[in-house]
Write a protein that holds these residues in place. Structure first.
Motif, short mmCIF file in Angstrom:
data_model
loop_
_atom_site.label_atom_id
_atom_site.label_comp_id
_atom_site.label_asym_id
_atom_site.label_seq_id
_atom_site.Cartn_x
_atom_site.Cartn_y
_atom_site.Cartn_z
N PRO A 67 54.15 42.90 26.86
CA PRO A 67 53.22 43.46 27.73
C PRO A 67 53.51 44.98 28.03
O PRO A 67 52.76 45.64 28.25
CB PRO A 67 53.48 42.51 28.91
N GLY A 68 54.75 45.36 28.07
CA GLY A 68 55.17 46.91 28.30
C GLY A 68 55.11 46.73 29.80
O GLY A 68 54.66 46.14 30.51
N PRO A 69 55.76 47.86 30.19
CA PRO A 69 55.97 48.04 31.84
C PRO A 69 54.59 48.19 32.53
O PRO A 69 54.81 47.46 33.43
CB PRO A 69 56.85 49.29 31.96
N LYS A 70 53.82 48.79 32.12
CA LYS A 70 52.56 49.14 32.79
C LYS A 70 51.75 47.74 32.83
O LYS A 70 51.13 47.49 34.18
CB LYS A 70 51.67 50.14 32.18
N LEU A 71 51.60 46.85 31.86
CA LEU A 71 50.83 45.70 31.87
C LEU A 71 51.64 44.81 32.96
O LEU A 71 50.95 44.09 33.72
CB LEU A 71 50.41 45.15 30.62
N ALA A 72 52.98 44.75 32.56
CA ALA A 72 53.84 43.68 33.54
C ALA A 72 53.45 43.95 34.90
O ALA A 72 53.32 43.23 35.68
CB ALA A 72 55.15 43.90 33.12
N GLU A 73 53.43 45.49 35.12
CA GLU A 73 53.39 45.75 36.68
C GLU A 73 51.91 45.21 37.00
O GLU A 73 51.83 44.75 38.15
CB GLU A 73 53.43 47.17 36.85
N ALA A 74 50.92 45.51 36.38
CA ALA A 74 49.60 45.25 36.57
C ALA A 74 49.71 43.68 36.82
O ALA A 74 48.67 43.04 37.50
CB ALA A 74 48.70 45.46 35.53
N HIS A 130 44.06 43.75 23.29
CA HIS A 130 45.69 43.80 23.71
C HIS A 130 46.01 42.78 24.59
O HIS A 130 47.09 42.24 24.13
CB HIS A 130 46.01 45.10 24.38
N LEU A 131 45.16 42.36 25.25
CA LEU A 131 45.59 41.21 26.55
C LEU A 131 45.55 40.12 25.83
O LEU A 131 46.60 39.01 25.98
CB LEU A 131 44.45 41.41 27.59
N SER A 132 44.80 39.72 24.69
CA SER A 132 44.82 38.54 24.07
C SER A 132 46.01 38.38 23.17
O SER A 132 46.72 37.49 22.91
CB SER A 132 43.75 38.50 22.99
N GLU A 175 41.15 32.45 37.47
CA GLU A 175 40.70 33.07 38.81
C GLU A 175 39.51 34.03 38.53
O GLU A 175 38.37 33.96 39.18
CB GLU A 175 41.56 34.14 39.27
N HIS A 176 39.26 34.64 37.17
CA HIS A 176 38.43 35.54 36.99
C HIS A 176 37.16 34.97 35.94
O HIS A 176 36.12 35.64 36.06
CB HIS A 176 38.72 36.97 36.53
N GLY A 177 37.43 33.83 35.28
CA GLY A 177 36.60 33.43 34.42
C GLY A 177 36.59 33.78 32.95
O GLY A 177 35.96 32.68 32.21
N SER A 178 37.28 34.65 32.59
CA SER A 178 37.25 35.05 31.12
C SER A 178 38.49 36.15 30.92
O SER A 178 38.65 36.88 31.96
CB SER A 178 36.10 35.66 30.68
N LEU A 179 38.94 36.00 29.79
CA LEU A 179 39.95 37.15 29.41
C LEU A 179 39.42 38.71 29.57
O LEU A 179 40.07 39.35 30.03
CB LEU A 179 40.58 36.97 28.03
N ARG A 180 38.11 38.53 29.02
CA ARG A 180 37.44 39.97 29.26
C ARG A 180 37.41 40.45 30.57
O ARG A 180 37.68 41.60 30.97
CB ARG A 180 36.29 39.91 28.61
N LYS A 181 37.09 39.71 31.37
CA LYS A 181 37.01 39.95 32.98
C LYS A 181 38.27 40.26 33.53
O LYS A 181 38.36 41.37 34.06
CB LYS A 181 36.43 39.17 33.77
N LEU A 216 39.15 43.80 31.91
CA LEU A 216 38.33 44.81 32.55
C LEU A 216 38.95 45.18 33.91
O LEU A 216 39.15 46.47 34.64
CB LEU A 216 36.90 44.29 32.83
N ASN A 217 39.35 44.00 34.87
CA ASN A 217 39.99 44.25 36.17
C ASN A 217 41.23 45.13 36.03
O ASN A 217 41.64 45.85 36.92
CB ASN A 217 40.11 42.88 36.79
N LEU A 218 42.26 45.01 34.91
CA LEU A 218 43.07 45.50 34.72
C LEU A 218 43.40 46.78 34.12
O LEU A 218 44.09 47.41 34.06
CB LEU A 218 44.34 44.51 33.85
#
Length: 71
Positions: A48-55, A37-39, A20-26, A29-31
């Protein structure tokens, strides 16, 4: 570390956002998180942990299983 089913759901959600956003970096950044970490989460190397899972629009669930052999 999360189990296979959970990680596949997380990986699918991240893959969808990358498309949807075109790259992992984007996506990172949006999250508002670190792209490294996302990689690692996408690769299944980190939970992912609770905060990232929620995001990611997911709800963390804890599962317990017996240490005895499953029959």
């Amino acid at each position: 570390m999360a189990g296979g089913v959970l990680m596949s759901i997380v990986e699918q959600r991240i893959a969808s956002l990358v498309q949807e956003h075109g790259s992992l970096r984007k996506v990172a950044l949006n999250l508002g998180i670190n792209a490294g970490h996302l990689s690692r989460v996408r690769a299944g190397k980190r939970d992912p942990g609770p905060k990232l899972a929620e995001a990611l629009g997911l709800t963390p669930v804890t599962t317990y299983v017996s240490k005895e052999k499953q029959q």
